[in-house]
Design a protein around this motif. Structure first.
Motif, PDB file in Angstrom:
ATOM      1  N   THR A 164      -5.893  41.180  -0.595  1.00 49.04           N
ATOM      2  CA  THR A 164      -4.880  41.938  -0.474  1.00 49.04           C
ATOM      3  C   THR A 164      -3.393  41.706  -0.928  1.00 49.04           C
ATOM      4  O   THR A 164      -2.260  42.124  -0.540  1.00 49.04           O
ATOM      5  N   GLY A 165      -3.460  40.530  -1.661  1.00 56.23           N
ATOM      6  CA  GLY A 165      -2.147  40.160  -2.097  1.00 56.23           C
ATOM      7  C   GLY A 165      -1.421  39.351  -0.999  1.00 56.23           C
ATOM      8  O   GLY A 165      -0.105  39.642  -1.192  1.00 56.23           O
ATOM      9  N   THR A 300      -0.412  51.642   3.761  1.00 54.66           N
ATOM     10  CA  THR A 300      -1.453  52.459   3.336  1.00 54.66           C
ATOM     11  C   THR A 300      -2.760  51.550   3.433  1.00 54.66           C
ATOM     12  O   THR A 300      -2.782  50.382   3.712  1.00 54.66           O
ATOM     13  N   PRO A 301      -3.949  52.087   3.586  1.00 54.70           N
ATOM     14  CA  PRO A 301      -5.252  51.470   4.005  1.00 54.70           C
ATOM     15  C   PRO A 301      -5.782  50.825   2.755  1.00 54.70           C
ATOM     16  O   PRO A 301      -5.299  51.001   1.316  1.00 54.70           O
ATOM     17  N   ALA A 302      -6.607  49.865   2.815  1.00 56.00           N
ATOM     18  CA  ALA A 302      -7.307  49.455   1.782  1.00 56.00           C
ATOM     19  C   ALA A 302      -8.286  50.361   1.048  1.00 56.00           C
ATOM     20  O   ALA A 302      -8.726  51.650   1.716  1.00 56.00           O
ATOM     21  N   THR A 303      -8.484  50.393  -0.334  1.00 54.09           N
ATOM     22  CA  THR A 303      -9.522  51.482  -0.754  1.00 54.09           C
ATOM     23  C   THR A 303     -10.740  50.930  -0.726  1.00 54.09           C
ATOM     24  O   THR A 303     -11.611  51.738  -1.309  1.00 54.09           O
ATOM     25  N   TYR A 304     -11.293  49.812  -0.303  1.00 49.97           N
ATOM     26  CA  TYR A 304     -12.688  49.344  -0.146  1.00 49.97           C
ATOM     27  C   TYR A 304     -13.066  49.241   1.192  1.00 49.97           C
ATOM     28  O   TYR A 304     -12.169  49.093   1.867  1.00 49.97           O
ATOM     29  N   PHE A 305     -14.323  49.121   1.530  1.00 52.95           N
ATOM     30  CA  PHE A 305     -14.699  48.650   2.830  1.00 52.95           C
ATOM     31  C   PHE A 305     -14.813  47.298   3.129  1.00 52.95           C
ATOM     32  O   PHE A 305     -15.140  46.661   2.010  1.00 52.95           O
ATOM     33  N   THR A 306     -15.200  46.746   4.002  1.00 51.62           N
ATOM     34  CA  THR A 306     -15.236  45.314   4.485  1.00 51.62           C
ATOM     35  C   THR A 306     -16.053  45.147   5.853  1.00 51.62           C
ATOM     36  O   THR A 306     -16.667  46.133   6.348  1.00 51.62           O
ATOM     37  N   ASP A 307     -16.381  44.027   6.020  1.00 52.31           N
ATOM     38  CA  ASP A 307     -17.166  43.643   7.194  1.00 52.31           C
ATOM     39  C   ASP A 307     -16.351  44.397   8.526  1.00 52.31           C
ATOM     40  O   ASP A 307     -17.113  44.093   9.507  1.00 52.31           O
ATOM     41  N   ALA A 308     -15.413  44.498   8.566  1.00 48.80           N
ATOM     42  CA  ALA A 308     -14.428  44.842   9.845  1.00 48.80           C
ATOM     43  C   ALA A 308     -14.990  46.366  10.236  1.00 48.80           C
ATOM     44  O   ALA A 308     -14.975  46.477  11.638  1.00 48.80           O
ATOM     45  N   SER A 309     -15.934  47.111   9.418  1.00 49.57           N
ATOM     46  CA  SER A 309     -16.493  48.202   9.716  1.00 49.57           C
ATOM     47  C   SER A 309     -17.682  47.832  10.660  1.00 49.57           C
ATOM     48  O   SER A 309     -17.711  48.516  11.893  1.00 49.57           O
ATOM     49  N   VAL A 310     -18.274  46.769  10.738  1.00 48.75           N
ATOM     50  CA  VAL A 310     -19.208  46.420  11.750  1.00 48.75           C
ATOM     51  C   VAL A 310     -18.733  45.510  12.685  1.00 48.75           C
ATOM     52  O   VAL A 310     -18.845  45.825  13.945  1.00 48.75           O
ATOM     53  N   LEU A 311     -17.821  44.461  12.410  1.00 46.91           N
ATOM     54  CA  LEU A 311     -17.213  43.660  13.538  1.00 46.91           C
ATOM     55  C   LEU A 311     -16.285  44.493  14.385  1.00 46.91           C
ATOM     56  O   LEU A 311     -16.155  44.309  15.589  1.00 46.91           O
ATOM     57  N   GLY A 312     -15.628  45.379  14.031  1.00 47.13           N
ATOM     58  CA  GLY A 312     -15.050  46.290  14.590  1.00 47.13           C
ATOM     59  C   GLY A 312     -15.611  47.159  15.720  1.00 47.13           C
ATOM     60  O   GLY A 312     -14.824  47.295  16.794  1.00 47.13           O
ATOM     61  N   THR A 327      -6.112  39.522  -5.854  1.00 49.89           N
ATOM     62  CA  THR A 327      -5.574  40.969  -6.541  1.00 49.89           C
ATOM     63  C   THR A 327      -6.693  41.873  -6.357  1.00 49.89           C
ATOM     64  O   THR A 327      -7.695  41.897  -7.052  1.00 49.89           O
ATOM     65  N   PRO A 328      -6.340  43.001  -5.395  1.00 48.49           N
ATOM     66  CA  PRO A 328      -7.343  44.137  -5.656  1.00 48.49           C
ATOM     67  C   PRO A 328      -7.800  44.626  -7.070  1.00 48.49           C
ATOM     68  O   PRO A 328      -9.032  44.964  -7.291  1.00 48.49           O
TER      69      PRO A 328
END
Length: 359
Positions: A164-165, A300-312, A327-328
């Motif tokens: 995410t820079g 603004t949100p990230a444009t990609y998905f991450t493991d946060a979808s599962v862990l959240g 750098t995204p």
């Protein structure tokens, strides 16, 4: 091997760990465990038992009842489909111009190294853990395999060190990947009227989807999207195809049930298979822990998905942020790289956050 940031990063980049190669990812998990335990022998190690979806959890021996700060990283990368498009060896890990070049440098070996450095430097009495997962790029499969173990931890906050820079990102859309199939009847290509063309059915269905999908909009995450990423059908030109398939990638802002239902209700759809179903992620900007982080928060949100979808889903409402070096724009691209200065900044920031973490 020592925990030198540049040296460890280059070693990780040199080792191809493409999604789906469980053995290579397992070897890298072992390397990271050995490196961390050499520096911090007090760390407790838990390893996943599924050889196809390896994962490792390293944790300080602090009071098990205190809330844990969890750093969550994946070790897999996307493949290199065309090495000739690179100006450098994708796995050469060149160090040049203050950058390390190679596949995975930004996504997310730099984040792995920064998190490892911070955990190794943390006070053993600080309740902290590092989760290393496999196959994030193909639907967070390693995180899903580790979810039950993570659910047993008293997690107080989660950092996902994706690129995410070094700015804090509060969430991202979910992902719903569907394999949609149509069925026809084979016939000779010279007499197509005797068959039923599954490819034409699929084309009709895709044309309707462009205007008919019931997309929703979220004030933070934006509007849902779709991409028919893979299309296949038929065998040879002179046979009417009796089957066709499209794999659709939809990025969601809420539960994907309405979108799945739309596809299944279409008359051309013979079968709809769910390949990936990950929920969106969002943490309030006014969360006190988020406000304490030593980095700017992006609106603004990230444009990609991450493991946060599962862990959240398994951390009991704890705040989750995506925040890491890289750098995204170069993720998944030819000539991927990461700035060493960003890696070092991230390691220092994580170390500071862990030092302040009281649990």
């Amino acid at each position: 091997m020592t925990l030198d940031a540049a040296g460890l990063l280059r070693e990780l980049v040199r080792r191809p760990t493409v999604s789906g190669d469980a053995a290579a990812q397992r070897d890298l998990l072992g390397l990271l465990t050995d490196v961390l335990r050499e520096r911090a022998p007090h760390l407790q190690v838990t390893e996943g038992r599924d050889r196809d979806q390896p994962w490792t959890l390293l944790r300080t021996p602090a009071d098990p009842g205190r809330p844990v700060l969890l750093l969550a990283c994946h070790v897999d990368t996307v493949p290199v489909p065309d090495p000739g498009a690179w100006t450098r060896d994708p796995f050469g890990a060149d160090l040049d111009g203050g950058r390390v070049w190679g596949r995975g440098a930004s996504d997310m070996e730099a984040g792995v190294v920064a998190a490892a450095l911070a955990l190794a430097a943390a006070d053993p009495q600080t309740p902290a853990a590092l989760l290393l997962t496999s196959d994030e790029e193909t639907g967070s499969r390693g995180a899903a395999a580790a979810a039950a173990t993570v659910a047993e931890l008293p997690v107080g906050a989660v950092v996902v060190p994706e690129a995410t820079g070094n700015q804090v990102v509060l969430g991202h859309k979910g992902a719903l990947w569907l394999a949609v199939r149509t069925a026809g009847r084979a016939a000779h290509g010279s007499t197509p009227e005797r068959g039923h063309n599954a490819v034409l059915d699929l084309a009709t269905l895709l044309g309707r989807a462009a205007a008919g999908l019931p997309f929703r909009t979220d004030p933070f995450l934006g509007t849902e999207t779709w991409n028919p990423g893979v299309v296949s059908g038929g065998t040879v030109p002179n046979v009417v195809p009796d089957r066709a398939e499209v794999v659709v990638d939809m990025r969601t802002v809420a539960d994907g049930g309405d979108l799945l239902r739309w596809w299944r209700e279409q008359p051309e759809a013979a079968d709809v298979e769910v390949r990936v179903d990950l929920p969106p992620v969002g943490t309030p900007a006014d969360d006190p822990w988020v406000a304490s982080l030593p980095a700017p928060v992006l609106p603004t949100p990230a444009t990609y998905f991450t493991d946060a979808s599962v862990l959240g889903q398994v951390v009991g409402g704890a705040p989750v942020v995506v925040w890491g070096p890289g750098t995204p724009a170069v993720m998944h691209a030819a000539d991927e790289y990461v700035e060493l200065a960003e890696l070092e900044q991230a390691a220092q920031a994580y170390t500071a956050v862990l030092a302040r973490w009281g649990g």
